[in-house]
Scaffold this motif. Structure first.
Motif, PDB file in Angstrom:
ATOM      1  N   LEU A 112     -27.679  60.987  99.394  1.00  0.00           N
ATOM      2  CA  LEU A 112     -27.800  59.514  99.375  1.00  0.00           C
ATOM      3  C   LEU A 112     -28.302  59.019  99.705  1.00  0.00           C
ATOM      4  CD1 LEU A 112     -24.954  58.238  97.388  1.00  0.00           C
ATOM      5  CD2 LEU A 112     -26.843  59.247  96.201  1.00  0.00           C
ATOM      6  N   GLY A 113     -27.963  59.312 100.821  1.00  0.00           N
ATOM      7  CA  GLY A 113     -28.597  58.482 102.570  1.00  0.00           C
ATOM      8  C   GLY A 113     -29.458  59.500 103.634  1.00  0.00           C
ATOM      9  N   SER A 114     -30.005  60.682 103.089  1.00  0.00           N
ATOM     10  CA  SER A 114     -30.999  61.996 103.906  1.00  0.00           C
ATOM     11  C   SER A 114     -31.618  62.483 102.338  1.00  0.00           C
ATOM     12  CB  SER A 114     -29.689  63.157 104.170  1.00  0.00           C
ATOM     13  OG  SER A 114     -28.778  62.053 105.293  1.00  0.00           O
ATOM     14  N   VAL A 115     -31.958  62.802 101.404  1.00  0.00           N
ATOM     15  CA  VAL A 115     -32.899  63.280 100.724  1.00  0.00           C
ATOM     16  C   VAL A 115     -33.415  62.276 100.394  1.00  0.00           C
ATOM     17  CG1 VAL A 115     -32.628  64.574  98.871  1.00  0.00           C
ATOM     18  CG2 VAL A 115     -30.803  65.181  99.980  1.00  0.00           C
ATOM     19  N   LEU A 116     -34.809  62.418 100.583  1.00  0.00           N
ATOM     20  CA  LEU A 116     -35.963  61.387  99.646  1.00  0.00           C
ATOM     21  C   LEU A 116     -36.156  61.533  98.634  1.00  0.00           C
ATOM     22  CD1 LEU A 116     -38.841  61.581 102.976  1.00  0.00           C
ATOM     23  CD2 LEU A 116     -37.086  59.575 102.252  1.00  0.00           C
ATOM     24  N   TYR A 117     -36.244  60.092  97.321  1.00  0.00           N
ATOM     25  CA  TYR A 117     -36.147  60.293  96.250  1.00  0.00           C
ATOM     26  C   TYR A 117     -38.278  59.978  95.747  1.00  0.00           C
ATOM     27  CZ  TYR A 117     -36.700  59.364  91.439  1.00  0.00           C
ATOM     28  OH  TYR A 117     -37.090  58.828  89.696  1.00  0.00           O
ATOM     29  N   GLU A 118     -38.374  60.985  95.422  1.00  0.00           N
ATOM     30  CA  GLU A 118     -40.053  60.187  95.236  1.00  0.00           C
ATOM     31  C   GLU A 118     -39.871  59.878  93.550  1.00  0.00           C
ATOM     32  OE1 GLU A 118     -44.314  61.666  96.311  1.00  0.00           O
ATOM     33  OE2 GLU A 118     -42.777  62.877  96.893  1.00  0.00           O
ATOM     34  N   ALA A 119     -40.511  58.335  93.001  1.00  0.00           N
ATOM     35  CA  ALA A 119     -40.718  58.353  91.492  1.00  0.00           C
ATOM     36  C   ALA A 119     -41.789  58.399  91.627  1.00  0.00           C
ATOM     37  CB  ALA A 119     -39.842  57.352  91.194  1.00  0.00           C
ATOM     38  N   ASP A 120     -43.209  59.157  90.452  1.00  0.00           N
ATOM     39  CA  ASP A 120     -44.357  58.697  90.142  1.00  0.00           C
ATOM     40  C   ASP A 120     -45.317  58.304  90.961  1.00  0.00           C
ATOM     41  OD1 ASP A 120     -44.268  61.533  88.864  1.00  0.00           O
ATOM     42  OD2 ASP A 120     -43.545  60.731  86.917  1.00  0.00           O
ATOM     43  N   GLY A 121     -45.736  58.818  91.744  1.00  0.00           N
ATOM     44  CA  GLY A 121     -46.809  57.391  92.230  1.00  0.00           C
ATOM     45  C   GLY A 121     -46.006  56.540  93.311  1.00  0.00           C
ATOM     46  N   GLN A 122     -45.336  56.759  93.725  1.00  0.00           N
ATOM     47  CA  GLN A 122     -44.653  55.628  94.771  1.00  0.00           C
ATOM     48  C   GLN A 122     -43.705  56.247  95.484  1.00  0.00           C
ATOM     49  OE1 GLN A 122     -41.229  53.690  92.588  1.00  0.00           O
ATOM     50  NE2 GLN A 122     -41.718  53.473  90.956  1.00  0.00           N
ATOM     51  N   GLU A 123     -44.039  55.866  96.733  1.00  0.00           N
ATOM     52  CA  GLU A 123     -43.184  56.385  97.993  1.00  0.00           C
ATOM     53  C   GLU A 123     -42.045  56.737  97.909  1.00  0.00           C
ATOM     54  OE1 GLU A 123     -45.361  56.618 101.265  1.00  0.00           O
ATOM     55  OE2 GLU A 123     -46.807  56.074  99.870  1.00  0.00           O
ATOM     56  N   PRO A 124     -41.936  58.229  98.704  1.00  0.00           N
ATOM     57  CA  PRO A 124     -40.326  58.420  99.106  1.00  0.00           C
ATOM     58  C   PRO A 124     -39.847  57.198  99.489  1.00  0.00           C
ATOM     59  CG  PRO A 124     -42.217  60.213  99.566  1.00  0.00           C
ATOM     60  CD  PRO A 124     -43.038  58.607  99.611  1.00  0.00           C
ATOM     61  N   VAL A 125     -38.562  57.431  99.350  1.00  0.00           N
ATOM     62  CA  VAL A 125     -37.253  56.767  99.600  1.00  0.00           C
ATOM     63  C   VAL A 125     -35.726  57.828  99.634  1.00  0.00           C
ATOM     64  CG1 VAL A 125     -38.264  54.232  98.535  1.00  0.00           C
ATOM     65  CG2 VAL A 125     -36.935  55.650  96.892  1.00  0.00           C
ATOM     66  N   LEU A 126     -35.314  56.332 100.684  1.00  0.00           N
ATOM     67  CA  LEU A 126     -33.906  57.263  99.910  1.00  0.00           C
ATOM     68  C   LEU A 126     -33.009  56.062  99.498  1.00  0.00           C
ATOM     69  CD1 LEU A 126     -32.446  57.617 103.619  1.00  0.00           C
ATOM     70  CD2 LEU A 126     -33.401  58.831 102.309  1.00  0.00           C
ATOM     71  N   ILE A 127     -31.943  56.728  98.663  1.00  0.00           N
ATOM     72  CA  ILE A 127     -31.064  56.514  97.407  1.00  0.00           C
ATOM     73  C   ILE A 127     -30.613  54.731  98.407  1.00  0.00           C
ATOM     74  CG2 ILE A 127     -29.124  55.851  95.583  1.00  0.00           C
ATOM     75  CD1 ILE A 127     -31.903  56.812  94.771  1.00  0.00           C
ATOM     76  N   THR A 128     -30.399  54.920  99.929  1.00  0.00           N
ATOM     77  CA  THR A 128     -29.258  54.351  99.824  1.00  0.00           C
ATOM     78  C   THR A 128     -30.298  52.836 100.940  1.00  0.00           C
ATOM     79  OG1 THR A 128     -29.633  55.215 102.218  1.00  0.00           O
ATOM     80  CG2 THR A 128     -27.404  55.461 101.126  1.00  0.00           C
ATOM     81  N   ASP A 129     -31.449  52.888 100.173  1.00  0.00           N
ATOM     82  CA  ASP A 129     -32.751  51.840 101.506  1.00  0.00           C
ATOM     83  C   ASP A 129     -32.184  50.707  99.702  1.00  0.00           C
ATOM     84  OD1 ASP A 129     -32.281  52.819 103.334  1.00  0.00           O
ATOM     85  OD2 ASP A 129     -34.674  53.936 103.004  1.00  0.00           O
ATOM     86  N   LEU A 130     -32.225  51.659  97.919  1.00  0.00           N
ATOM     87  CA  LEU A 130     -32.587  51.079  97.342  1.00  0.00           C
ATOM     88  C   LEU A 130     -31.049  49.830  96.586  1.00  0.00           C
ATOM     89  CD1 LEU A 130     -34.099  53.497  95.480  1.00  0.00           C
ATOM     90  CD2 LEU A 130     -34.843  51.800  96.398  1.00  0.00           C
ATOM     91  N   VAL A 131     -30.121  50.822  96.950  1.00  0.00           N
ATOM     92  CA  VAL A 131     -28.741  50.442  96.458  1.00  0.00           C
ATOM     93  C   VAL A 131     -27.834  50.061  98.090  1.00  0.00           C
ATOM     94  CG1 VAL A 131     -28.616  51.864  94.609  1.00  0.00           C
ATOM     95  CG2 VAL A 131     -27.916  52.447  96.435  1.00  0.00           C
ATOM     96  N   ASP A 132     -26.987  48.937  97.777  1.00  0.00           N
ATOM     97  CA  ASP A 132     -25.544  48.873  98.689  1.00  0.00           C
ATOM     98  C   ASP A 132     -24.682  50.230  98.361  1.00  0.00           C
ATOM     99  OD1 ASP A 132     -24.239  47.918 100.981  1.00  0.00           O
ATOM    100  OD2 ASP A 132     -23.735  45.667  99.485  1.00  0.00           O
ATOM    101  N   LEU A 133     -24.851  50.762  99.545  1.00  0.00           N
ATOM    102  CA  LEU A 133     -23.650  52.046  99.016  1.00  0.00           C
ATOM    103  C   LEU A 133     -22.616  51.475 100.027  1.00  0.00           C
ATOM    104  CD1 LEU A 133     -22.016  54.530  98.861  1.00  0.00           C
ATOM    105  CD2 LEU A 133     -22.938  55.586 101.088  1.00  0.00           C
ATOM    106  N   ARG A 134     -21.602  50.576  98.793  1.00  0.00           N
ATOM    107  CA  ARG A 134     -20.280  49.793  99.414  1.00  0.00           C
ATOM    108  C   ARG A 134     -18.869  50.572 100.372  1.00  0.00           C
ATOM    109  NH1 ARG A 134     -20.551  45.299 101.056  1.00  0.00           N
ATOM    110  NH2 ARG A 134     -18.525  44.512 100.432  1.00  0.00           N
ATOM    111  N   GLY A 135     -19.026  52.183  99.807  1.00  0.00           N
ATOM    112  CA  GLY A 135     -17.784  53.203 100.331  1.00  0.00           C
ATOM    113  C   GLY A 135     -17.408  53.867  99.745  1.00  0.00           C
ATOM    114  N   VAL A 136     -16.163  54.563  99.550  1.00  0.00           N
ATOM    115  CA  VAL A 136     -15.451  55.996  98.962  1.00  0.00           C
ATOM    116  C   VAL A 136     -13.772  55.608  98.366  1.00  0.00           C
ATOM    117  CG1 VAL A 136     -15.436  57.972  98.827  1.00  0.00           C
ATOM    118  CG2 VAL A 136     -17.286  57.524  99.530  1.00  0.00           C
ATOM    119  N   VAL A 137     -13.977  56.081  96.855  1.00  0.00           N
ATOM    120  CA  VAL A 137     -12.275  54.688  96.606  1.00  0.00           C
ATOM    121  C   VAL A 137     -11.890  56.695  96.464  1.00  0.00           C
ATOM    122  CG1 VAL A 137     -11.163  54.228  94.996  1.00  0.00           C
ATOM    123  CG2 VAL A 137     -13.118  52.920  95.756  1.00  0.00           C
TER     124      VAL A 137
END
Length: 411
Positions: A105-130
């Motif tokens: 989630l914090g290291s693999v770039l995701y690239e949507a069509d026509g958009q700049e690659p982003v990390l998921i942790t730049d889009l959501v607030d990873l609060r932690g693990v239960v």
């Protein structure tokens, strides 16, 4: 920003009760789950819940593997949800370890069509693990040597991870632990004593009475919050008890001289019997520049190459090391060995920590061997490749250049 919580554990009923409680606390919660039992046939069963919606879908993957599932469905789905809902729970298949997923989630770039690659942790607030666990079975799982296929937990034929690796990894990376029943005090309950030392910062809750800490609210400042650790991070997180309770005790082993590889190989059994977890940095006399990382869970262990020591490294390596590692290296700098050191933490539940300490110290080079010098050390028998598993299939020592002993991944 949309909050993301990762939920894991092998206690299936406990996980479902935990999700029920989370949905009671937040009726607008989105729960995303991928069932990997059919992964060997390239199929993943996805379940998506949001309010009254409960949608099940079978995904056909070109290559049946966990990384494909994450790359082809988990990342796009989370990216689409980001900013549209308040909270998402990513409920992992019981076979998965949360650290690897959080790394993606914090290291693999995701690239949507026509958009700049982003990390998921730049889009959501990873609060932690239960992590959800069953105290009636967890300690046996965490201290055994059975593999996932032997327990029917593997979806792939080449998955030879141990149940202990899974059980320990899920708890050690947890920010919050949910137990399916109450635990006693650590001085009378061995599982409680182990959890206090393995995950000292994680509050423990019961599903029915759990509060908003299920969303990793109000957890201690030292919590991981889904951030994987580094090889040179402190080996003790939080402030775990160091005194014994219910026969459980943590051994801290440190030394400033190299291990004799053959004697260390003989001493490894002491780290497997009666030990929940051993982890740390080691230094072999036959490879003075290499940092090796040792990690065990139950009856299995892996030792692998994890980088280089800073002593003798070029300026670029010092710069890449980061401020904290450079500061710690400088504080402990040895006039001969530089930052080289043995640092291990061993969590014992039915083993004698003093006997383990003695076995490890016996494996260090003696004064006479130190005096013989590094040319003599290079000729020592070395049974370790650059990746080595215990129990190993070929314990015969190998002489000569350790870098050419074995291909990576063999033992």
């Amino acid at each position: 920003m949309t909050e993301l919580v990762v939920l894991c554990g092998t206690a299936r009923d406990g996980a479902e009760r935990t999700i029920t409680r989370m949905r009671e606390l937040d009726p607008d919660l989105v729960v995303l789950h991928h069932d990997l039992h059919d992964l060997a046939r390239g199929r993943v069963h996805r379940r998506y819940r949001h309010g009254e919606l409960d949608r099940r879908t079978v995904l056909e993957l070109a290559h049946g593997c966990v990384s494909c599932t994450i790359r082809e469905d988990v990342l796009p789905t989370l990216a689409a949800l980001a900013g549209t809902v308040r909270r998402v729970v990513l409920h992992l298949d019981p076979r998965l370890e949360p650290e690897a997923v959080c790394w993606a989630l914090g290291s693999v770039l995701y690239e949507a069509d026509g958009q700049e690659p982003v990390l998921i942790t730049d889009l959501v607030d990873l609060r932690g693990v239960v992590t959800v666990l069953d105290p009636d079975t967890w300690l046996d799982d965490a201290t055994g040597d059975a593999t996932l296929p032997e327990h029917g937990l593997s979806a792939l034929p080449d998955d030879e991870r141990t149940v202990a690796q899974l059980a320990v990894g899920q708890v050690e990376f947890a920010d919050v632990i949910v137990t399916t029943r109450s635990l006693g005090p650590p001085d009378t309950d061995r599982t409680a004593a182990v959890l206090d030392r393995l995950a000292p910062t994680a509050p423990r809750l019961l599903p029915a009475r759990a509060d908003h800490r299920l969303f990793c609210d109000g957890v201690p400042a030292a919590s991981r919050r889904g951030v994987p650790g580094g090889v040179h991070d402190p080996l003790l997180r939080g402030t775990p008890p160091l005194e014994a309770a219910s026969g459980v005790r943590t051994l801290l082993f440190s030394a400033r001289r190299p291990f004799h590889p053959d004697r260390l190989h003989e001493a490894i059994d002491a780290l497997l019997d009666g030990v929940v977890r051993a982890r740390g940095r080691i230094w072999l006399a036959t490879r003075p520049d290499a940092v090796l990382w040792l990690e065990s869970a139950g009856g299995g262990m892996r030792i692998g190459h994890a980088g280089e020591w800073l002593d003798g490294a070029d300026p670029a390596a010092w710069e890449e090391a980061g401020d904290e590692r450079r500061a710690l290296a400088a504080l402990a700098w040895h006039p001969r060995w530089g930052d080289r050191a043995q640092d291990l933490v061993v969590l014992c539940h039915a083993a004698d920590p003093d006997a383990i300490d003695a076995a490890l110290r016996e494996a260090l080079l003696s004064d006479a061997e130190i005096a013989a010098g590094e040319d003599a050390w290079a000729a020592l028998p070395d049974p370790f490749g650059w990746a080595h598993d215990e129990p190993c299939t070929d314990p015969e020592p190998v002489h000569g250049d350790p870098a050419g002993n074995e291909r990576e991944g063999e033992s």
